[in-house]
Motif scaffolding. Structure first.
Motif, PDB file in Angstrom:
ATOM      1  N   LEU A   1       0.847  -1.189   0.000  1.00  0.00           N
ATOM      2  CA  LEU A   1       0.000   0.000   0.000  1.00  0.00           C
ATOM      3  C   LEU A   1       0.880   1.235   0.000  1.00  0.00           C
ATOM      4  N   GLU A   2       0.454   2.253  -0.704  1.00  0.00           N
ATOM      5  CA  GLU A   2       1.209   3.506  -0.716  1.00  0.00           C
ATOM      6  C   GLU A   2       0.261   4.650  -0.417  1.00  0.00           C
ATOM      7  N   PHE A   3       0.689   5.498   0.497  1.00  0.00           N
ATOM      8  CA  PHE A   3      -0.112   6.649   0.890  1.00  0.00           C
ATOM      9  C   PHE A   3       0.765   7.888   0.797  1.00  0.00           C
ATOM     10  N   GLY A   4       0.197   8.971   0.300  1.00  0.00           N
ATOM     11  CA  GLY A   4       0.967  10.198   0.237  1.00  0.00           C
ATOM     12  C   GLY A   4       0.070  11.370  -0.052  1.00  0.00           C
ATOM     13  N   VAL A   5       0.606  12.523   0.230  1.00  0.00           N
ATOM     14  CA  VAL A   5      -0.097  13.765  -0.063  1.00  0.00           C
ATOM     15  C   VAL A   5       0.957  14.829  -0.330  1.00  0.00           C
ATOM     16  N   ALA A   6       0.735  15.609  -1.352  1.00  0.00           N
ATOM     17  CA  ALA A   6       1.666  16.693  -1.669  1.00  0.00           C
ATOM     18  C   ALA A   6       1.660  17.699  -0.537  1.00  0.00           C
ATOM     19  N   ASP A   7       2.813  18.312  -0.277  1.00  0.00           N
ATOM     20  CA  ASP A   7       2.915  19.267   0.825  1.00  0.00           C
ATOM     21  C   ASP A   7       1.855  20.360   0.748  1.00  0.00           C
ATOM     22  N   GLU A   8       1.626  20.940  -0.432  1.00  0.00           N
ATOM     23  CA  GLU A   8       0.639  22.016  -0.541  1.00  0.00           C
ATOM     24  C   GLU A   8      -0.769  21.505  -0.276  1.00  0.00           C
ATOM     25  N   THR A   9      -1.073  20.292  -0.720  1.00  0.00           N
ATOM     26  CA  THR A   9      -2.378  19.700  -0.453  1.00  0.00           C
ATOM     27  C   THR A   9      -2.536  19.415   1.030  1.00  0.00           C
ATOM     28  N   ALA A  10      -1.482  18.947   1.657  1.00  0.00           N
ATOM     29  CA  ALA A  10      -1.537  18.641   3.087  1.00  0.00           C
ATOM     30  C   ALA A  10      -1.959  19.858   3.888  1.00  0.00           C
ATOM     31  N   TRP A  11      -1.375  20.998   3.587  1.00  0.00           N
ATOM     32  CA  TRP A  11      -1.738  22.219   4.318  1.00  0.00           C
ATOM     33  C   TRP A  11      -3.194  22.591   4.063  1.00  0.00           C
ATOM     34  N   ARG A  12      -3.665  22.415   2.821  1.00  0.00           N
ATOM     35  CA  ARG A  12      -5.048  22.767   2.490  1.00  0.00           C
ATOM     36  C   ARG A  12      -6.057  21.931   3.255  1.00  0.00           C
ATOM     37  N   VAL A  13      -5.760  20.655   3.488  1.00  0.00           N
ATOM     38  CA  VAL A  13      -6.713  19.808   4.201  1.00  0.00           C
ATOM     39  C   VAL A  13      -6.454  19.772   5.697  1.00  0.00           C
ATOM     40  N   GLY A  14      -5.532  20.605   6.154  1.00  0.00           N
ATOM     41  CA  GLY A  14      -5.310  20.725   7.587  1.00  0.00           C
ATOM     42  C   GLY A  14      -4.279  19.771   8.157  1.00  0.00           C
ATOM     43  N   LEU A  15      -3.503  19.114   7.318  1.00  0.00           N
ATOM     44  CA  LEU A  15      -2.439  18.249   7.806  1.00  0.00           C
ATOM     45  C   LEU A  15      -1.157  19.062   7.897  1.00  0.00           C
ATOM     46  N   SER A  16      -0.388  18.811   8.922  1.00  0.00           N
ATOM     47  CA  SER A  16       0.816  19.611   9.120  1.00  0.00           C
ATOM     48  C   SER A  16       2.020  19.049   8.387  1.00  0.00           C
ATOM     49  N   CYS A  17       1.882  17.868   7.786  1.00  0.00           N
ATOM     50  CA  CYS A  17       3.041  17.290   7.106  1.00  0.00           C
ATOM     51  C   CYS A  17       2.615  16.637   5.801  1.00  0.00           C
ATOM     52  N   GLY A  18       3.534  16.623   4.874  1.00  0.00           N
ATOM     53  CA  GLY A  18       3.302  15.914   3.616  1.00  0.00           C
ATOM     54  C   GLY A  18       4.090  14.626   3.665  1.00  0.00           C
ATOM     55  N   GLY A  19       4.536  14.166   2.524  1.00  0.00           N
ATOM     56  CA  GLY A  19       5.342  12.964   2.474  1.00  0.00           C
ATOM     57  C   GLY A  19       4.554  11.762   2.005  1.00  0.00           C
ATOM     58  N   ARG A  20       5.252  10.624   1.971  1.00  0.00           N
ATOM     59  CA  ARG A  20       4.638   9.374   1.526  1.00  0.00           C
ATOM     60  C   ARG A  20       5.132   8.240   2.401  1.00  0.00           C
ATOM     61  N   ILE A  21       4.316   7.204   2.487  1.00  0.00           N
ATOM     62  CA  ILE A  21       4.756   5.976   3.145  1.00  0.00           C
ATOM     63  C   ILE A  21       4.301   4.788   2.305  1.00  0.00           C
ATOM     64  N   ARG A  22       5.095   3.734   2.361  1.00  0.00           N
ATOM     65  CA  ARG A  22       4.720   2.448   1.759  1.00  0.00           C
ATOM     66  C   ARG A  22       4.584   1.446   2.891  1.00  0.00           C
ATOM     67  N   VAL A  23       3.496   0.684   2.846  1.00  0.00           N
ATOM     68  CA  VAL A  23       3.184  -0.271   3.905  1.00  0.00           C
ATOM     69  C   VAL A  23       2.942  -1.635   3.270  1.00  0.00           C
ATOM     70  N   TYR A  24       3.678  -2.646   3.758  1.00  0.00           N
ATOM     71  CA  TYR A  24       3.478  -4.014   3.302  1.00  0.00           C
ATOM     72  C   TYR A  24       2.514  -4.687   4.260  1.00  0.00           C
ATOM     73  N   LEU A  25       1.465  -5.281   3.712  1.00  0.00           N
ATOM     74  CA  LEU A  25       0.402  -5.882   4.510  1.00  0.00           C
ATOM     75  C   LEU A  25       0.296  -7.363   4.151  1.00  0.00           C
ATOM     76  N   GLU A  26       0.407  -8.238   5.173  1.00  0.00           N
ATOM     77  CA  GLU A  26       0.338  -9.676   4.918  1.00  0.00           C
ATOM     78  C   GLU A  26      -0.388 -10.387   6.041  1.00  0.00           C
ATOM     79  N   ARG A  27      -0.983 -11.516   5.676  1.00  0.00           N
ATOM     80  CA  ARG A  27      -1.609 -12.377   6.667  1.00  0.00           C
ATOM     81  C   ARG A  27      -0.530 -13.245   7.296  1.00  0.00           C
ATOM     82  N   LEU A  28      -0.631 -13.470   8.587  1.00  0.00           N
ATOM     83  CA  LEU A  28       0.322 -14.333   9.288  1.00  0.00           C
ATOM     84  C   LEU A  28      -0.281 -15.722   9.444  1.00  0.00           C
ATOM     85  N   GLY A  29       0.604 -16.703   9.511  1.00  0.00           N
ATOM     86  CA  GLY A  29       0.147 -18.064   9.770  1.00  0.00           C
ATOM     87  C   GLY A  29      -0.235 -18.829   8.530  1.00  0.00           C
TER      88      GLY A  29
END
Length: 109
Positions: free
Chosen positions: A81-109
């Motif tokens: 999964l990848e989530f991100g928001v441009a810095d200028e968009t982040a400020w417009r929607v009230g978020l104090s930070c921009g950036g991106r993260i990638r998250v690996y999601l898996e079932r265990l067992g």
């Protein structure tokens, strides 16, 4: 590791949940760029009932990961999964930070 510390570790919680017969998925932050609330290696564990422990981000991102986890648990198919928001968009929607993260999601067992 003592029990008090052990209960705070999401992977230890996942192990306990699995020992209790619960179906579990784990989300892991694998990459960040710019400002991110949690570092690479952070974990969030989710069970089939939607219970969760730990953190990979916060707010809407965490909710989306929990929702995606239900599909991963059902399908047994991992996802990146990848989530991100441009810095200028982040400020417009009230978020104090921009950036991106990638998250690996898996079932265990």
């Amino acid at each position: 590791m003592d029990d008090a510390t052990d209960t705070l570790d999401p992977l230890a919680v996942a192990e306990r949940w699995m020992d209790d017969g619960r179906t579990v998925a784990v989300a892991t932050v694998v990459e960040t760029w710019g400002s991110a609330p949690r570092p690479v290696g952070s974990h969030l564990v989710i069970d089939a009932d939607g219970n969760f422990h730990g953190s990979v981000s916060g707010g809407c991102v965490e909710g989306a990961v929990i929702t995606e986890a239900q599909d991963v648990i059902d399908s047994c198919e991992p996802r990146m999964l990848e989530f991100g928001v441009a810095d200028e968009t982040a400020w417009r929607v009230g978020l104090s930070c921009g950036g991106r993260i990638r998250v690996y999601l898996e079932r265990l067992g």
